[in-house]
Design an enzyme around this catalytic site. Structure first.
Site, mmCIF file in Angstrom:
data_model
loop_
_atom_site.group_PDB
_atom_site.id
_atom_site.type_symbol
_atom_site.label_atom_id
_atom_site.label_comp_id
_atom_site.label_asym_id
_atom_site.label_seq_id
_atom_site.Cartn_x
_atom_site.Cartn_y
_atom_site.Cartn_z
ATOM 1 N N ARG A 13 13.301 -8.192 7.266
ATOM 2 C CA ARG A 13 14.245 -8.738 6.277
ATOM 3 C C ARG A 13 15.243 -9.612 6.969
ATOM 4 N NH1 ARG A 13 18.434 -4.654 3.692
ATOM 5 N NH2 ARG A 13 18.636 -2.924 5.504
ATOM 6 N N SER A 40 21.213 -7.233 1.316
ATOM 7 C CA SER A 40 19.912 -6.873 1.140
ATOM 8 C C SER A 40 18.888 -7.879 1.859
ATOM 9 C CB SER A 40 19.259 -6.032 -0.074
ATOM 10 O OG SER A 40 20.059 -4.979 -0.150
ATOM 11 N N GLU A 61 16.221 -12.206 -12.858
ATOM 12 C CA GLU A 61 15.269 -12.571 -11.904
ATOM 13 C C GLU A 61 14.340 -13.634 -12.586
ATOM 14 O OE1 GLU A 61 16.274 -8.446 -10.422
ATOM 15 O OE2 GLU A 61 15.640 -9.280 -12.587
ATOM 16 N N PHE A 86 10.834 -6.693 -7.882
ATOM 17 C CA PHE A 86 11.572 -7.499 -9.000
ATOM 18 C C PHE A 86 11.003 -8.720 -8.700
ATOM 19 C CE2 PHE A 86 15.223 -4.702 -8.129
ATOM 20 C CZ PHE A 86 14.832 -3.502 -8.934
ATOM 21 N N HIS A 112 12.119 -5.243 1.069
ATOM 22 C CA HIS A 112 12.010 -3.976 0.485
ATOM 23 C C HIS A 112 10.407 -3.816 -0.269
ATOM 24 C CE1 HIS A 112 16.132 -4.285 1.252
ATOM 25 N NE2 HIS A 112 16.345 -2.948 1.003
ATOM 26 N N ASP A 120 14.400 5.041 -1.868
ATOM 27 C CA ASP A 120 14.583 4.606 -3.386
ATOM 28 C C ASP A 120 13.554 5.161 -4.483
ATOM 29 O OD1 ASP A 120 16.906 3.430 -2.575
ATOM 30 O OD2 ASP A 120 16.273 1.348 -2.856
ATOM 31 N N ARG A 170 12.252 -3.355 4.624
ATOM 32 C CA ARG A 170 13.574 -2.638 4.883
ATOM 33 C C ARG A 170 13.668 -2.271 6.122
ATOM 34 N NH1 ARG A 170 16.170 2.204 1.226
ATOM 35 N NH2 ARG A 170 18.036 2.230 1.819
#
Length: 318
Positions: A13, A40, A61, A86, A112, A120, A170
């Site tokens: 990322r 992020s 989104e 998302f 991610h 998560d 991530r």
């Protein structure tokens, strides 16, 4: 086999963030959108240089994708960023209608992705996104392997006219590809030539494939390792050329074996040269909470799993 050196672990990322920051300085048509995940997605550098070209959409989104599609009408090149879950599942209708069907020059940038999101847990660890996106007509799907390649991919897709799904992750992983290396959409990268088994891998699994190839070499098995950074369009020529030599193949991905890289490769093989194939991928399951390393091991996506799959497919070839 050719040896590769980890020059220092970095998250992919951050490779995206570095590429986007460079685009802020070099391409005035690039704009960035984010759904409340600036840190992020590592978008701070872009915002610092070009705040007037950044749009914070909040946790909306679907609106972000619609805005991105609209911005292309004025000649802008929107990079819309959020978590992979998302960026695809939540907004699939908007992507299908406003981006893919409408052939808009939107870059959907998804961080991610996969199991390595880690703690998560299953609700955020999307393992279906490659399948969702590759089935959309005209959508390019890219899954680079390290920081350097993610940066290069980010720069390359800005020059490509058409919708792109760019997938990255991530955790900090090995950074082993050349700095400022060339990135050609749809062109696989031969990492190590071999004669006994072909291993094609994408994303975080590429480094694991190289580690597995070293272990196989110690056992007298010559593995050819290919980095498939572009899943669509797939470099069919590279795959067919390799399996014509080795006669068997292992496909490796941090994704469900249904709908991912492995199935794309299987289609190519069935139409051109049916060949023994083993899948290193999640087996039609959701993930769970844990560290990236723990999850890669439990779901059999790491180097030992690739080594085992290579030995299995070799036995099938014989």
């Amino acid at each position: 086999m050719k040896k590769y050196i980890d020059t220092g672990k970095k998250d992919t990322r951050s490779g995206f963030g570095a590429g986007l920051t460079e685009l802020a300085k070099t391409n005035e048509n690039v704009v960035a959108l984010c759904a409340d995940l600036i840190g992020s997605l590592k978008m701070e550098g872009f915002i610092e240089h070009s705040p007037e070209r950044f749009f914070q959409t909040g946790i909306a989104e679907a609106n972000m994708i619609g805005m991105a599609a609209g911005l292309t009408v004025g000649g802008k090149i929107p990079f819309a960023g959020t978590f992979a879950n998302f960026a695809t599942g939540r907004v699939y209708d908007q992507i299908r209608q406003s981006v893919a069907y409408s052939e808009k020059n939107v870059k959907i940038c998804a961080s991610h992705a996969g199991l390595t999101l880690g703690e998560d847990g299953a609700t955020h660890q999307i393992l279906e996104d490659i399948g969702l996106m590759k089935m959309l007509p005209g959508m390019v799907v890219i899954n680079p392997c390290d920081f350097n390649q993610t940066k290069a991919a980010t720069l390359a897709i800005a020059e490509y006219e058409g919708p792109v799904y760019l997938r990255f992750g991530r955790p900090k992983v090995a950074n082993f590809t050349p700095e400022n290396g060339e990135f050609v959409i749809g062109k696989a990268v031969m990492l190590s030539e071999g004669t006994d088994v072909t291993i094609v891998a994408t994303g975080h699994c590429v480094w694991e494939a190289l580690l597995a190839a070293e272990k196989l070499e110690a056992k007298g098995i010559s593995a050819e390792v290919i980095n498939i950074h572009t899943i669509k369009p797939l470099d069919e020529e590279a795959i067919l050329k390799s399996i014509a030599k080795t006669g068997c193949i292992v496909t490796c991905e941090e994704h469900n074996y249904l709908g991912g890289l492995g199935e794309s490769v299987a289609r190519v093989l069935s139409l051109n040269n049916p060949t023994p194939q083993e899948y290193v991928a999640t087996k039609d399951t959701f993930g769970e909470s844990g560290t990236a390393t723990e999850l890669m091991a439990k779901y059999e996506l790491d180097a030992p799993a690739i080594e085992k799959a290579a030995e299995k497919v070799l036995a099938r070839k014989k």
